[in-house]
Design a protein around this motif. Structure first.
Motif, short mmCIF file in Angstrom:
data_model
loop_
_atom_site.label_atom_id
_atom_site.label_comp_id
_atom_site.label_asym_id
_atom_site.label_seq_id
_atom_site.Cartn_x
_atom_site.Cartn_y
_atom_site.Cartn_z
N ASN A 10 1.03 -14.94 9.39
CA ASN A 10 1.95 -14.43 8.37
C ASN A 10 1.34 -13.30 7.55
O ASN A 10 2.00 -12.29 7.30
CB ASN A 10 2.36 -15.57 7.43
N ALA A 11 0.08 -13.43 7.15
CA ALA A 11 -0.56 -12.43 6.28
C ALA A 11 -1.06 -11.22 7.05
O ALA A 11 -1.31 -10.17 6.46
CB ALA A 11 -1.71 -13.07 5.51
N GLY A 12 -1.23 -11.35 8.35
CA GLY A 12 -1.78 -10.25 9.14
C GLY A 12 -3.28 -10.13 8.97
O GLY A 12 -3.98 -11.14 8.83
N PHE A 13 -3.79 -8.91 8.95
CA PHE A 13 -5.22 -8.66 8.82
C PHE A 13 -5.53 -8.38 7.35
O PHE A 13 -4.90 -7.52 6.73
CB PHE A 13 -5.63 -7.47 9.69
N THR A 14 -6.53 -9.09 6.80
CA THR A 14 -6.78 -9.02 5.38
C THR A 14 -8.26 -8.89 5.04
O THR A 14 -9.13 -9.09 5.89
CB THR A 14 -6.24 -10.28 4.67
N THR A 15 -8.53 -8.60 3.75
CA THR A 15 -9.87 -8.49 3.21
C THR A 15 -9.85 -9.05 1.79
O THR A 15 -8.80 -9.00 1.12
CB THR A 15 -10.35 -7.02 3.20
N PRO A 16 -10.99 -9.55 1.29
CA PRO A 16 -11.01 -10.07 -0.08
C PRO A 16 -11.18 -8.99 -1.14
O PRO A 16 -11.17 -9.30 -2.33
CB PRO A 16 -12.22 -11.02 -0.07
N ASN A 17 -11.34 -7.73 -0.73
CA ASN A 17 -11.60 -6.65 -1.67
C ASN A 17 -10.45 -5.65 -1.62
O ASN A 17 -10.18 -5.05 -0.57
CB ASN A 17 -12.93 -5.97 -1.32
N ALA A 19 -9.22 1.48 1.65
CA ALA A 19 -9.99 2.32 2.55
C ALA A 19 -9.62 2.06 4.01
O ALA A 19 -9.47 2.99 4.81
CB ALA A 19 -11.49 2.10 2.33
N ASN A 20 -9.46 0.79 4.35
CA ASN A 20 -9.13 0.44 5.74
C ASN A 20 -7.72 0.89 6.11
O ASN A 20 -7.46 1.25 7.26
CB ASN A 20 -9.29 -1.06 5.96
N GLN A 21 -6.81 0.86 5.15
CA GLN A 21 -5.47 1.38 5.41
C GLN A 21 -5.52 2.88 5.70
O GLN A 21 -4.81 3.38 6.58
CB GLN A 21 -4.57 1.11 4.20
N ALA A 22 -6.38 3.59 4.97
CA ALA A 22 -6.55 5.03 5.22
C ALA A 22 -7.13 5.27 6.61
O ALA A 22 -6.72 6.19 7.33
CB ALA A 22 -7.44 5.65 4.15
N PHE A 23 -8.10 4.44 7.00
CA PHE A 23 -8.67 4.53 8.34
C PHE A 23 -7.58 4.36 9.40
O PHE A 23 -7.48 5.13 10.35
CB PHE A 23 -9.72 3.43 8.54
N GLN A 72 -18.23 3.47 -3.73
CA GLN A 72 -18.85 2.32 -4.40
C GLN A 72 -19.12 1.23 -3.37
O GLN A 72 -18.26 0.90 -2.56
CB GLN A 72 -17.92 1.81 -5.49
N ARG A 73 -20.32 0.63 -3.42
CA ARG A 73 -20.72 -0.35 -2.41
C ARG A 73 -20.23 -1.75 -2.78
O ARG A 73 -20.38 -2.19 -3.93
CB ARG A 73 -22.24 -0.35 -2.28
N THR A 74 -19.66 -2.45 -1.81
CA THR A 74 -19.19 -3.83 -2.02
C THR A 74 -20.25 -4.82 -1.53
O THR A 74 -21.21 -4.43 -0.85
CB THR A 74 -17.89 -4.08 -1.24
N PRO A 75 -20.09 -6.13 -1.83
CA PRO A 75 -21.02 -7.13 -1.32
C PRO A 75 -21.13 -7.15 0.21
O PRO A 75 -22.15 -7.55 0.76
CB PRO A 75 -20.45 -8.45 -1.85
N SER A 76 -20.06 -6.72 0.90
CA SER A 76 -20.10 -6.69 2.36
C SER A 76 -20.60 -5.35 2.89
O SER A 76 -20.50 -5.07 4.07
CB SER A 76 -18.71 -6.99 2.93
N ASP A 77 -21.16 -4.55 1.99
CA ASP A 77 -21.76 -3.26 2.34
C ASP A 77 -20.75 -2.22 2.82
O ASP A 77 -21.08 -1.37 3.65
CB ASP A 77 -22.87 -3.43 3.39
N ALA A 78 -19.54 -2.29 2.28
CA ALA A 78 -18.55 -1.23 2.54
C ALA A 78 -18.60 -0.24 1.38
O ALA A 78 -18.81 -0.63 0.23
CB ALA A 78 -17.16 -1.82 2.65
N LEU A 79 -18.43 1.05 1.69
CA LEU A 79 -18.29 2.07 0.65
C LEU A 79 -16.79 2.28 0.43
O LEU A 79 -16.06 2.62 1.36
CB LEU A 79 -18.97 3.37 1.09
N VAL A 80 -16.36 2.06 -0.81
CA VAL A 80 -14.92 2.08 -1.10
C VAL A 80 -14.65 2.91 -2.35
O VAL A 80 -15.56 3.41 -3.00
CB VAL A 80 -14.39 0.64 -1.31
N GLY A 81 -13.38 3.05 -2.67
CA GLY A 81 -12.99 3.79 -3.85
C GLY A 81 -12.38 5.13 -3.50
O GLY A 81 -12.25 5.50 -2.32
N PRO A 82 -11.99 5.92 -4.51
CA PRO A 82 -11.28 7.19 -4.28
C PRO A 82 -12.05 8.17 -3.40
O PRO A 82 -11.45 8.86 -2.57
CB PRO A 82 -11.10 7.75 -5.70
N LEU A 83 -13.36 8.26 -3.58
CA LEU A 83 -14.15 9.20 -2.79
C LEU A 83 -14.11 8.84 -1.31
O LEU A 83 -13.93 9.70 -0.45
CB LEU A 83 -15.59 9.23 -3.29
N ALA A 84 -14.29 7.55 -1.01
CA ALA A 84 -14.25 7.10 0.39
C ALA A 84 -12.88 7.33 1.00
O ALA A 84 -12.74 7.86 2.10
CB ALA A 84 -14.64 5.63 0.47
#
Length: 259
Positions: A180-187, A193-197, A146-158
């Motif tokens: 404190n928060a480390g590296f983050t995203t608003p989605n 997906a990035n954790q899987a990467f 599924q495409r996000t506003p930042s043009d990432a493909l996310v979700g179970p398939l990705a």
């Protein structure tokens, strides 16, 4: 410059760039950081902007605000190009390289397309398109999702596609980096997906310009210490660079004489 003129200039910069550092505003307007902080206090009290660590941002852009790719791709372009050249030097022929979605990774992809032959896994149509004119013979694998506003493909398939592969190197783009928060995203799905990467890669290289410092998204990708390398630009304050070097094994500052 009168206070009213400074206030207008500050608001214009924030609307145009999303997040602006105090030091940058002071340099642009030719006044002291103390003066800029007084201006920020006045504008913040009026609800016209929001303070973040070391700077200001558009009001209401909380942890789930997700700027579109079209806007992000025009911001801090010089810094992103310098980061891309520095990061691309880490790649050698026949590597399996992950590239996450984002405006910085898109600029990096254009640099990688001119480099050695590699195999690329990405969840970004923009990154894939950057290789369309490459003559290196590189292979690009695009996840579904599924495409996000930042043009990432996310979700179970990705996420499932990413988990099946093994990467030599990952270039990770982030929305924010915080002590404190480390590296983050608003989605939240993009965080997954990035954790899987990151889990699929032998080495994780974060590419992030100075405007990301002190910014937090709702979704945590990983802690600072979980990155093997950070490539950033010389706009990052020295104190921030020192803190990051205490947490990350390698911090490369694009354009600086030492990394």
């Amino acid at each position: 410059m009168l206070a009213a003129a400074r206030h207008t200039a500050i608001l214009d910069a924030v609307q145009r760039e999303g997040v602006v550092k105090v030091a940058d505003l002071a340099q642009r307007l030719g006044v002291s950081a103390v003066t800029i902080r007084r201006d920020i206090d006045a504008l913040s009290d009026a609800g016209l902007l929001t303070r973040v660590h070391g700077g200001v941002m558009v009001p209401g852009e909380g942890g789930t605000h997700e700027p579109g790719f079209a806007l992000k791709s025009t911001q801090h372009l010089e810094a992103k190009e310098a980061i891309a050249l520095e990061a691309a030097a880490l790649v050698t022929e026949d590597m399996a390289v992950g590239v996450t979605a984002g405006s910085t990774t898109w600029v990096l992809a254009k640099a990688l397309a001119a480099g050695p032959r590699i195999t690329v896994l990405t969840n970004s149509v923009r990154v894939m398109e950057a290789f369309s004119t490459s003559t290196s013979g590189s292979t690009v694998l695009l996840t579904g999702g599924q495409r996000t506003p930042s043009d990432a493909l996310v979700g179970p398939l990705a996420t499932a596609s990413i988990r099946r592969l093994h990467l030599d190197l990952l270039f990770l783009g982030v929305h924010g980096m915080d002590e404190n928060a480390g590296f983050t995203t608003p989605n939240l799905l993009e965080a997954e997906a990035n954790q899987a990467f990151a889990a699929a890669a032998r080495r994780v290289v974060v590419v992030a310009d100075h405007s990301k410092w002190g910014v937090q998204g709702i979704g945590s990708i990983c802690g600072l210490e979980e990155a093997d390398c950070l490539v950033t630009d010389s706009g990052l304050p020295r104190a921030a660079i020192s803190h990051l070097r205490d947490r990350i094994p390698s911090v490369r500052v694009a354009g600086a004489s030492a990394a």
